[in-house]
Design a protein around this motif. Structure first.
Motif, PDB file in Angstrom:
ATOM      1  N   ARG A 166       3.112   1.482  -3.340  1.00 35.54           N
ATOM      2  CA  ARG A 166       2.331   1.749  -4.547  1.00 35.54           C
ATOM      3  C   ARG A 166       1.525   3.034  -4.398  1.00 35.54           C
ATOM      4  O   ARG A 166       1.016   3.561  -5.378  1.00 35.54           O
ATOM      5  CB  ARG A 166       1.380   0.592  -4.846  1.00 35.54           C
ATOM      6  CG  ARG A 166       2.109  -0.692  -5.187  1.00 35.54           C
ATOM      7  CD  ARG A 166       1.299  -1.589  -6.067  1.00 35.54           C
ATOM      8  NE  ARG A 166      -0.104  -1.694  -5.625  1.00 35.54           N
ATOM      9  CZ  ARG A 166      -1.006  -2.372  -6.282  1.00 35.54           C
ATOM     10  NH1 ARG A 166      -0.693  -2.995  -7.397  1.00 35.54           N
ATOM     11  NH2 ARG A 166      -2.243  -2.437  -5.838  1.00 35.54           N
ATOM     12  N   GLY A 167       1.397   3.517  -3.160  1.00 33.50           N
ATOM     13  CA  GLY A 167       0.538   4.670  -2.913  1.00 33.50           C
ATOM     14  C   GLY A 167       1.253   6.006  -2.933  1.00 33.50           C
ATOM     15  O   GLY A 167       0.625   7.043  -2.797  1.00 33.50           O
ATOM     16  N   THR A 168       2.580   5.983  -3.092  1.00 34.44           N
ATOM     17  CA  THR A 168       3.323   7.240  -3.159  1.00 34.44           C
ATOM     18  C   THR A 168       4.207   7.218  -4.411  1.00 34.44           C
ATOM     19  O   THR A 168       4.548   6.144  -4.905  1.00 34.44           O
ATOM     20  CB  THR A 168       4.211   7.432  -1.908  1.00 34.44           C
ATOM     21  OG1 THR A 168       5.057   6.281  -1.774  1.00 34.44           O
ATOM     22  CG2 THR A 168       3.374   7.565  -0.648  1.00 34.44           C
TER      23      THR A 168
ATOM     24  N   SER B 184       0.815  -1.207   0.000  1.00 32.05           N
ATOM     25  CA  SER B 184       0.000   0.000   0.000  1.00 32.05           C
ATOM     26  C   SER B 184       0.856   1.267   0.000  1.00 32.05           C
ATOM     27  O   SER B 184       0.612   2.198  -0.767  1.00 32.05           O
ATOM     28  CB  SER B 184      -0.924  -0.022   1.215  1.00 32.05           C
ATOM     29  OG  SER B 184      -1.619   1.188   1.310  1.00 32.05           O
ATOM     30  N   VAL B 185       1.887   1.299   0.842  1.00 30.14           N
ATOM     31  CA  VAL B 185       2.711   2.511   0.955  1.00 30.14           C
ATOM     32  C   VAL B 185       3.557   2.718  -0.304  1.00 30.14           C
ATOM     33  O   VAL B 185       3.620   3.814  -0.853  1.00 30.14           O
ATOM     34  CB  VAL B 185       3.615   2.442   2.205  1.00 30.14           C
ATOM     35  CG1 VAL B 185       4.669   3.541   2.175  1.00 30.14           C
ATOM     36  CG2 VAL B 185       2.770   2.544   3.460  1.00 30.14           C
TER      37      VAL B 185
ATOM     38  N   TYR C  62       4.858  -3.768  -6.682  1.00 26.33           N
ATOM     39  CA  TYR C  62       3.974  -4.127  -7.809  1.00 26.33           C
ATOM     40  C   TYR C  62       4.056  -5.623  -8.085  1.00 26.33           C
ATOM     41  O   TYR C  62       3.052  -6.283  -8.356  1.00 26.33           O
ATOM     42  CB  TYR C  62       4.338  -3.325  -9.058  1.00 26.33           C
ATOM     43  CG  TYR C  62       3.948  -1.871  -8.941  1.00 26.33           C
ATOM     44  CD1 TYR C  62       2.700  -1.437  -9.352  1.00 26.33           C
ATOM     45  CD2 TYR C  62       4.808  -0.935  -8.390  1.00 26.33           C
ATOM     46  CE1 TYR C  62       2.315  -0.115  -9.230  1.00 26.33           C
ATOM     47  CE2 TYR C  62       4.441   0.397  -8.248  1.00 26.33           C
ATOM     48  CZ  TYR C  62       3.197   0.799  -8.678  1.00 26.33           C
ATOM     49  OH  TYR C  62       2.821   2.104  -8.532  1.00 26.33           O
TER      50      TYR C  62
END
Lengths: 215, 218
Positions: free
Chosen positions: A61-63, A58-59, A100
């Motif tokens: 891929r989220g930034t 999450s972190v 990913y």
């Protein structure tokens, strides 16, 4: 179009293309390791490990990957991590690509029919044996194509290390655009080299996919 | 030099302005990428061969080269041919076109995935080709295409960080400016990352809402 100028500078672009290839290979290797670890964590029996795996994905891929690179390269020294630009590039991009790949690999593993695991367990194989002798060999065949997509993205993402001054293709193009004011010519040189690298990789992935597929 | 987050609030106004720019650039590029995506898809599916070819070349180049390189080309290339656009406009054009190509792929797949029988049935019922497309095929394709386009838009948010390299004062460059004054890269890049992450979570939340609504309407 200034052909003469292009002929004069293309050796520098060729050299830079090798750096891009080297970066891609190292990043892909590190990404694959992170991806396998990440997928194992996401599928772990223990909820705390599953949570850590999910947080990693999450972190990262989220930034933006660019920000991750900056934190590692410029912010690293503040917490005692001294890396040169190339090392920071490989590690930063590798961990990012791993997030990913985690999802890709996890997808491949959970797409294997549950009955396979149940059957193997019934036949007396241990959890590890089931995973390594039954599930992974089947999942690996399915994973060639989707990991190839990850690889394609990763090669293009290596351009980001231009922002921390690694002398690869995009940095070289940027430098020559700045010094010659010929953006189209420089884009053409770098773009053609990128497309050759990506096309060759794509063919390689397709070949491997045909080779491992069972029909 | 250890970490010190106590100075972060002093520079929050600059960072927040950067957040506003990042959101603005993302929204503008997203709109351009929808319109461009539909345009490219229509050309790829419904135009004669001779018109299709140059667009295929454009798509091929956009998908085969890094976005950062494309941004350099658009920003410096436009200057070279005498069009002096502000950096943020060049950034929006670059991001918008890049994602238009990816959206076009999704839209084409979605339109082709709608069963041929739908078009034939609509034509049999007396609708013209255009009407059948607009009233029967496209509404079904839209439902299929929204979730993957949502993923593209989340990718666009993250890639908007790249326009900092051509000098657009969005979130990343704002963080860089603050770091230039404070020499605190770890703290402020982390703050920037946190803002990106929050925007990203909001976009994912909206995406889930929309997907649920589509699932219900089916």
């Amino acid at each position: 179009m200034d052909i003469e100028l292009m002929l004069k500078v293309y050796p520098f672009f060729l050299k830079a293309a090798w750096i891009t290839i080297l970066l891609s290979v190292l990043t892909a290797g590190l990404g694959l390791i992170c991806g396998i670890l990440g997928a194992s964590a996401r599928l772990s029996r223990f909820s705390i490990v599953r949570f850590l795996g999910a947080a990693y994905v999450s972190v990262f891929r989220g930034t933006p990957a660019l920000i991750q690179l900056f934190i590692l390269y410029f912010g690293g020294p503040q917490i005692g991590i001294q890396l040169d630009a190339f090392e920071a590039g490989v590690i930063g991009l590798g961990i990012n690509a791993g997030a990913y790949m985690t999802e890709t690999i996890r997808g491949g593993i959970i797409s294997i029919d549950r009955g396979q695991r149940e059957a193997a367990r019934t036949l007396g194989l241990s959890r590890w044996q089931t995973t390594y002798k039954v599930i992974l060999p089947q999942a690996a065949r399915l994973l060639v194509r989707p990991l190839g997509v990850n690889l394609n993205m990763l090669i293009k993402a290596t351009a980001l290390v231009a922002a921390i001054s690694v002398i690869e293709l995009t940095y070289t193009a940027q430098r020559y655009i700045g010094s010659t004011y010929k953006p189209f010519e420089m884009f053409l040189l770098a773009g053609v080299l990128y497309m050759i690298i990506i096309y060759a990789t794509g063919r390689g992935v397709a070949w491997l996919d045909r080779k491992v597929r069972i029909n | 030099m250890g970490l010190d987050f106590s100075i972060v609030p002093d520079y929050l106004d600059i960072i927040l302005l950067g957040v506003a720019w990042t959101i603005g650039i993302t929204v503008a590029s997203a709109l351009l990428s929808f319109v461009g995506g539909i345009f490219f898809a229509v050309i790829a599916l419904y135009s004669p061969w001779i018109i299709r070819q140059p667009f295929r070349l454009i798509e091929w180049v956009f998908m085969g080269t890094p976005l950062l390189l494309q941004l350099f080309l658009i920003y410096f290339g436009l200057v070279q041919i005498g069009i002096d656009l502000p950096a943020f406009v060049a950034g929006i054009i670059g991001l918008g076109l890049h994602f238009a190509v990816y959206n076009s792929e999704l839209i084409q797949t979605a339109i082709l995935a709608v069963d041929k029988g739908q078009m034939e049935a609509a034509r049999t019922l007396g609708l013209s080709r255009g009407e059948a497309l607009r009233k029967v095929v496209v509404p079904q394709a839209v439902n299929a295409v929204i979730p993957p386009i949502g993923n593209n838009m989340i990718a666009l948010l993250k890639d908007s960080a790249l326009v900092s390299v051509i000098g657009v004062s969005e979130l990343t460059l704002s963080a860089q400016r603050v770091i230039g004054k404070t020499y605190r890269p770890f703290e402020f890049y982390l703050v920037a990352a946190a803002f990106y992450y929050v925007i990203n979570l909001c976009m994912e939340w909206v995406q889930r809402k929309i997907e649920r609504r589509i699932a219900v309407s089916r």
